[in-house]
Scaffold this active site. Sequence first.
Site, mmCIF file in Angstrom:
data_model
loop_
_atom_site.group_PDB
_atom_site.id
_atom_site.type_symbol
_atom_site.label_atom_id
_atom_site.label_comp_id
_atom_site.label_asym_id
_atom_site.label_seq_id
_atom_site.Cartn_x
_atom_site.Cartn_y
_atom_site.Cartn_z
ATOM 1 N N ASP A 78 -2.115 10.898 -1.543
ATOM 2 C CA ASP A 78 -2.354 9.991 -2.483
ATOM 3 C C ASP A 78 -2.605 10.516 -3.773
ATOM 4 O O ASP A 78 -2.708 9.998 -4.827
ATOM 5 C CB ASP A 78 -3.553 9.009 -2.113
ATOM 6 C CG ASP A 78 -3.040 8.208 -0.914
ATOM 7 O OD1 ASP A 78 -2.614 8.666 0.265
ATOM 8 O OD2 ASP A 78 -2.940 7.006 -1.261
ATOM 9 N N GLN A 133 -1.581 2.313 10.314
ATOM 10 C CA GLN A 133 -0.325 2.310 9.415
ATOM 11 C C GLN A 133 1.032 3.046 10.303
ATOM 12 O O GLN A 133 2.034 2.791 9.917
ATOM 13 C CB GLN A 133 -0.566 3.042 8.050
ATOM 14 C CG GLN A 133 -1.276 2.240 7.117
ATOM 15 C CD GLN A 133 -2.689 2.799 7.225
ATOM 16 O OE1 GLN A 133 -3.383 2.985 8.307
ATOM 17 N NE2 GLN A 133 -3.405 2.545 6.152
ATOM 18 N N ALA A 184 0.701 5.237 -1.828
ATOM 19 C CA ALA A 184 0.449 5.614 -3.429
ATOM 20 C C ALA A 184 1.589 5.364 -4.363
ATOM 21 O O ALA A 184 1.211 4.773 -5.272
ATOM 22 C CB ALA A 184 0.184 7.299 -3.370
ATOM 23 N N ARG A 218 0.961 -1.203 -0.041
ATOM 24 C CA ARG A 218 0.122 0.125 -0.103
ATOM 25 C C ARG A 218 0.784 1.240 0.088
ATOM 26 O O ARG A 218 2.059 0.997 -0.021
ATOM 27 C CB ARG A 218 -0.992 -0.149 1.167
ATOM 28 C CG ARG A 218 -0.754 -0.751 2.261
ATOM 29 C CD ARG A 218 0.305 -0.208 3.358
ATOM 30 N NE ARG A 218 0.134 1.201 3.568
ATOM 31 C CZ ARG A 218 1.003 2.144 3.685
ATOM 32 N NH1 ARG A 218 2.267 1.717 3.769
ATOM 33 N NH2 ARG A 218 1.015 3.495 3.790
ATOM 34 N N ARG A 231 -7.489 0.284 -6.857
ATOM 35 C CA ARG A 231 -7.796 1.153 -5.541
ATOM 36 C C ARG A 231 -8.032 2.682 -6.228
ATOM 37 O O ARG A 231 -7.435 3.139 -7.245
ATOM 38 C CB ARG A 231 -6.729 1.396 -4.573
ATOM 39 C CG ARG A 231 -6.795 0.180 -3.532
ATOM 40 C CD ARG A 231 -5.641 0.212 -2.543
ATOM 41 N NE ARG A 231 -6.218 1.099 -1.358
ATOM 42 C CZ ARG A 231 -5.660 1.396 -0.446
ATOM 43 N NH1 ARG A 231 -4.210 1.162 -0.404
ATOM 44 N NH2 ARG A 231 -6.262 2.225 0.396
HETATM 45 O O1 MRU Z 1 -4.305 3.147 2.441
HETATM 46 P P1 MRU Z 1 -3.075 3.456 2.443
HETATM 47 O O2 MRU Z 1 -2.263 2.938 3.670
HETATM 48 O O3 MRU Z 1 -2.398 3.051 0.975
HETATM 49 O O4 MRU Z 1 -2.867 4.987 2.305
HETATM 50 C C1 MRU Z 1 -1.458 5.522 2.563
HETATM 51 C C2 MRU Z 1 -1.186 7.027 2.556
HETATM 52 O O5 MRU Z 1 -2.431 7.610 2.905
HETATM 53 C C3 MRU Z 1 -0.030 7.701 2.572
HETATM 54 O O6 MRU Z 1 -0.057 8.653 3.415
HETATM 55 C C4 MRU Z 1 0.020 8.094 1.232
HETATM 56 O O7 MRU Z 1 0.039 7.297 0.190
HETATM 57 C C5 MRU Z 1 1.636 8.650 1.063
HETATM 58 S S1 MRU Z 1 2.315 7.479 0.610
HETATM 59 C C6 MRU Z 1 4.162 8.010 0.204
#
Ligand code: MRU
Length: 370
Positions: free
Chosen positions: A248, A207, A55, A53, A94
Amino acid sequence: MHVNGKTFRALWADENRKSVNIINQTKLPFSFEIDNIGTYEGLVTAIKDMQLRGAPLIGVAGAYAMWLACMESQKSENPVSFLEKAYDDIRTARPTAVNLAFAVSLIYRTIKESDQYKEWPERALKACNDFYETEVGNFIKIGNSGLEIIQQIAEKKKGEKINILTHCNAGWLACGDYGTATAPIYRAHEMGLPIHVWVDETRPRLQGAKLTAWELYNEGISFTVIADNTGGYLMQEGKVDMVIVGADRVALNGDVANKVGTYLKALAAFDNNVPFYVAIPSSTIDFKLAEGVHHIPIEIRENAEVSEIDGINDNNKINTISIMPPGYPSLNFAFDITPAKFVTGLITEKGIIEASAKEISKIFSEYVNY
Ligand code: MRU
């Protein structure tokens, strides 16, 4: 980056050139497991179920999923329609992180430059590797740009601890290597600056507590995990020098979609004059979307992510428990949108820029009519 002193990336093409390895992020921090995935559908499932996961990593994974699809298409009766279907399945795995559509379209265009389908796998693999290395190069540049801000704060603090608050995981696990929000933190630590990170636990999937804290622990960087709603109080008490988050999707006007809860941190930072920075590679900017608020698609995930929680029990087994009686309604928006006016600056591979359409279009003019 480091796991028990060994260097890893979050995803890599296997040396057999037939499959992809990923660090399974759903098992961290309790168990370090590497999954080997040999089909595009397997990678799509890993993206949806968040075994990987973040972005930028979703973008990289989407690219390599296209490579796997190219190899699989060779055995199909109709390689063209096989690839078209894979392209749709991967691109839509996603909805919020624009990196996915960006990377998958990039690889798709490269593949389709040849009508010789036997050439597709090699073309795709080269394009994936090039894209991944460009992204990693961008994270290093983001680290250097963000370091300048931390150094300015360090000068004012004259050797005192520099407190940085971050939300979710925008670290190397979310990107493949280095991270976005964490890249300046790693650089500052390398330079010997006294960094301490407030890590938002980041409900519902944690996370922050599970991934960012694990990364920082492995790099030997001082951190404290806090409940999500603590940041505002810490800011009022002067215990936060800056906030750095990832994103994201950033709209052309600088509005930022990031993990749910980011917006509230931005409001608290604004009220307390704490600089609020968003670290992103250009692959996170949606150059076709004029405004973010009300327009960036926000993923709604399963209610169970809110109503259940997992952790490790006394027998070292990962256990899932319910935190509310069955049948209680819950709702799980995965992201929120921070208006550009609350963003002090975007930390990009081309330096620190204002979160505005004028600045983004000027600095990234090559992408604006993309
Ligand atoms: O749902 P996720 O864990 O994929 O969400 C990730 C985030 O919101 C991160 O903060 C974002 O992707 C930035 S990653 C460099």
